[in-house]
Enzyme design. Structure first.
Site, PDB file in Angstrom:
ATOM      1  N   GLU A 293       0.850  -1.186   0.000  1.00  0.00           N
ATOM      2  CA  GLU A 293       0.000   0.000   0.000  1.00  0.00           C
ATOM      3  C   GLU A 293       0.886   1.238   0.000  1.00  0.00           C
ATOM      4  O   GLU A 293       1.938   1.271   0.645  1.00  0.00           O
ATOM      5  CB  GLU A 293      -0.919  -0.006   1.219  1.00  0.00           C
ATOM      6  N   GLY A 294       0.484   2.250  -0.731  1.00  0.00           N
ATOM      7  CA  GLY A 294       1.227   3.502  -0.796  1.00  0.00           C
ATOM      8  C   GLY A 294       0.310   4.642  -1.177  1.00  0.00           C
ATOM      9  O   GLY A 294      -0.923   4.495  -1.223  1.00  0.00           O
TER      10      GLY A 294
ATOM     11  N   PHE B 242       0.009   5.974  -4.028  1.00  0.00           N
ATOM     12  CA  PHE B 242      -0.581   5.744  -5.342  1.00  0.00           C
ATOM     13  C   PHE B 242      -1.785   4.821  -5.275  1.00  0.00           C
ATOM     14  O   PHE B 242      -2.646   4.843  -6.144  1.00  0.00           O
ATOM     15  CB  PHE B 242       0.473   5.131  -6.271  1.00  0.00           C
TER      16      PHE B 242
ATOM     17  N   ASP C 121      15.804   3.640 -13.949  1.00  0.00           N
ATOM     18  CA  ASP C 121      15.533   3.530 -12.511  1.00  0.00           C
ATOM     19  C   ASP C 121      15.895   2.131 -12.018  1.00  0.00           C
ATOM     20  O   ASP C 121      15.143   1.513 -11.257  1.00  0.00           O
ATOM     21  CB  ASP C 121      14.066   3.848 -12.221  1.00  0.00           C
TER      22      ASP C 121
END
Length: 672
Positions: free
Chosen positions: A39-40, A42, A148
């Site tokens: 979960e974040g 976003f 990245d």
């Protein structure tokens, strides 16, 4: 009687209200959500399972407001089909959310593994770096740079193979044009010096530097440039050289120094890295790299199975050619992966099926041209009873029937199977229902036994007694115990009926018979001839994998998570990406007239009465809008290119000057 009917109606009504009012999501498109794994800011990351193939996937949830950000990731990720790159199966759009269905990697991030182990030995590091370099080589040949690369964006599958993910910073780049970029992105601890200084940079060179940082962390157990203060980290990247322990081998130290060269013009290209002696001394050669494209035979099998269950082939072909990432494209990729795993196991020559404490049967093909099948011989009566009990569960009956259609198109299915409330277990052949109802269900092994009918069963011993084959005898079964070679006819026999006509028998309780816990090596040939040559070997053949030791200490790699970082994105230059943005950013119509749900005729015979273990009905009509967009064609760049650049021959491509760094969010990058 009437009171009971009213009570049942009332209970059903209350259950319906509870289901409708439940805020928790249970299904997204054709995926059943099982749990939340991350979960974040976003959104959430769910562990889900595809309802028709039972394949576990990861659902990444994001808000529609982030459509422009997601468009870049989707545009690049959907065209990458490589065994060391996470697969993007499907994109499901609802009224306010966008879900990305991606490949599930059960062993998590490479970062967590390094944090537990502190550092890896050179042999393990070489294997990880080889797989990662193969993925980067494929990525660059597709005209794309990652920008990245870090430990948190590298995942590990069930067999601890590398899977590269998170393409939010990816950008189109052509090695032959030597394009410069100027967008500052990525994670500070992995950034190249030219990027930190704010100079224009070449995307391929930035990826090479990040590879060196990753290799350094694997071998030494910490990042070469990692401080709590971001500015101090940047100063070290520009001015200081990393320290190389004397314990490193000569070739590994040589490769590390070339990857972490301050001057980007002196860094090797990805093709030069793969040809380095560091990989050759560990048995990895560039000639061993195989074409990642699936075989035409596997594609043809999947097409026939989908056509058998009623899929519109014109729509399927359009989804595949245009990479729409819709329901058909996701279904196609999931089945194709299963078929590719099946072919890879056939090449190895041995199949393994383990079922609790029952005897496992290993099937070795005698010749490549002969068909093979997979049989489970259960010596435990309780296992057999459990399997029968599970197979008679009415809640799974229609789904099991559909899966058997999907994986076994040659199997004859009568109308009685549809109308029955439960699927009766069939003993003549190892059909898909029997595998689906076993307790330890293995979806990878399911398709191994499909499309095969067994007429002749030949049992081979293990390696130590492989040369001891008996002559053909029509009536007598021979048992090879490694000590004698005489005919043996036991009084008590177990029978495995393979095709309804011929039975294979072996002793169930005999002094000369194999134990219940041993594994049998069986070769199933299918020429038009009677039962021949039965030899049983009691030698067990078990697979084992040494577990990774768990350490309480934590590497200094963890300190890279403390620094604050942000992200930025340049405009998407591709025409297909612009089309993609307009599709996923558009909101559903708010008209008062209710929009009719699109109906697909191929599923007419299946969509009404599907039932699953929870008892909830499922409608196979599309219940969420998927992205339909046509990917623009592009030519792949030259495969043999060196990044030893000449400044005078470099063409610069302008990007809006922005400064952004990503944070090290868990499992998926936090989009800000």
């Amino acid at each position: 009687m009437k009171k009971n009917e009213k009570a049942n109606i009332s209970a059903s009504y209350n259950d319906l209200i509870a289901t409708i009012c439940n805020p928790r999501i249970s299904d997204v498109g054709t995926y059943r959500i099982e749990s939340v794994v991350g979960e974040g800011s976003f959104g959430k990351v769910y562990l889900a399972a595809h309802l028709l193939t039972n394949t576990k996937v990861v659902l990444k949830s994001s808000c529609r407001k982030q459509a422009i950000i997601l468009a870049r990731e989707i545009h690049h990720h959907r065209r990458l089909l490589h065994p060391n790159i996470t697969r993007l199966y499907e994109v499901v759009c609802t009224e306010d959310r966008i879900y990305l269905a991606m490949e599930y990697c059960p062993n998590g991030e490479l970062y967590d593994w390094v944090a537990r182990e502190k550092r890896l030995d050179e042999k393990t590091t070489c294997r990880i770096m080889w797989q990662l370099c193969c993925a980067i080589q494929y990525l660059h040949r597709q005209g794309c740079v990652h920008r990245d690369l870090k430990l948190e964006n590298i995942f590990l599958d069930k067999a601890y193979n590398v899977k590269l993910g998170d393409f939010g910073f990816s950008r189109d780049s052509d090695c032959s044009r030597r394009t410069f970029m100027n967008t500052r992105c990525g994670t500070v601890a992995y950034c190249a010096p030219e990027l930190v200084q704010g100079h224009k940079y070449i995307g391929e060179c930035v990826d090479i530097w990040s590879l060196g940082i990753i290799m350094y962390a694997l071998l030494i157990g910490r990042l070469p440039f990692d401080e709590d203060d971001v500015s101090l980290t940047e100063q070290k990247i520009i001015n200081e050289c990393p320290q190389y322990p004397e314990t490193l081998s000569k070739n590994s130290s040589s490769l590390l120094k070339s990857l972490l060269c301050k001057d980007y013009r002196l860094r090797p290209s990805i093709d030069q890295i793969i040809s380095h002696p560091y990989f050759k001394e560990n048995g990895y050669h560039s000639s061993s790299i195989r074409d990642p494209r699936p075989s035409s035979k596997a594609e043809e099998k999947v097409r026939k199975r989908l056509e058998f269950v009623g899929v519109d082939m014109d729509q399927l072909n359009a989804s595949i050619s245009q990479q729409r990432c819709d329901m058909f494209y996701g279904w196609w990729l999931l089945l194709l992966e299963k078929e590719m795993r099946k072919e890879n196991k056939k090449k190895k020559g041995l199949f393994h099926l383990h079922k609790g404490s029952s005897s496992a049967v290993h099937i070795a093909p005698a010749t490549p041209s002969l068909k093979t099948a997979q049989v489970s011989v259960m010596s435990n009566n309780q296992d057999s009873l459990k399997s029968r009990h599970t197979s008679s569960d009415s809640s799974n009956s229609l789904l099991s029937t559909f899966r058997s259609w999907l994986f076994d198109p040659k199997q004859k299915h009568t109308a009685d199977t549809l109308s029955s409330s439960a699927i009766r277990p069939r003993t003549p052949s190892p059909s898909a229902e029997n595998y689906l109802t076993q307790e330890n269900f293995d979806s990878d092994n399911l398709s191994e036994s499909l499309d095969n009918s067994v007429e002749n069963l030949t049992v081979f011993p293990s390696i130590n007694s492989f040369g001891r084959r008996h002559s053909n005898l029509p009536q007598t079964t021979h048992v090879d115990t490694g000590e004698q070679n005489t005919p043996f006819t036991p009084p008590l026999l177990k029978t495995v009926n393979l095709d309804g006509n011929k039975d294979f028998t072996f002793p169930s309780n005999s002094q000369n018979s194999p134990s219940k816990s041993s594994n049998l090596s069986i070769n199933i040939d299918i020429p038009p001839s009677p039962l021949q040559n039965t030899v049983i070997s009691p030698q067990p053949t078990r697979r084992s994998r040494t577990p990774i030791r768990s350490l309480s200490g934590r590497s200094s790699v963890a300190s890279s998570r403390n620094s604050s970082r942000t992200r930025s994105y340049s405009n998407v230059s591709s025409a297909s990406s612009n089309s993609l943005i307009s599709i996923i950013s558009s909101k559903p119509s708010s008209s008062t007239v209710q929009r009719q749900t699109p109906f697909h005729s191929p599923f007419e015979r299946l969509h009404k009465s599907f039932h699953f273990p929870s008892g909830e009905p499922f409608n196979t009509r599309i219940n969420a809008t998927a992205i339909f967009t046509v990917g623009s064609g592009r030519k792949n760049p030259q495969s043999s290119s060196s990044l030893m650049f000449n400044q005078s021959s470099v063409k610069e491509e302008e990007e809006p000057e922005e400064t952004s760094f990503s944070d090290s969010s868990k499992h998926f990058t936090d989009l800000l």
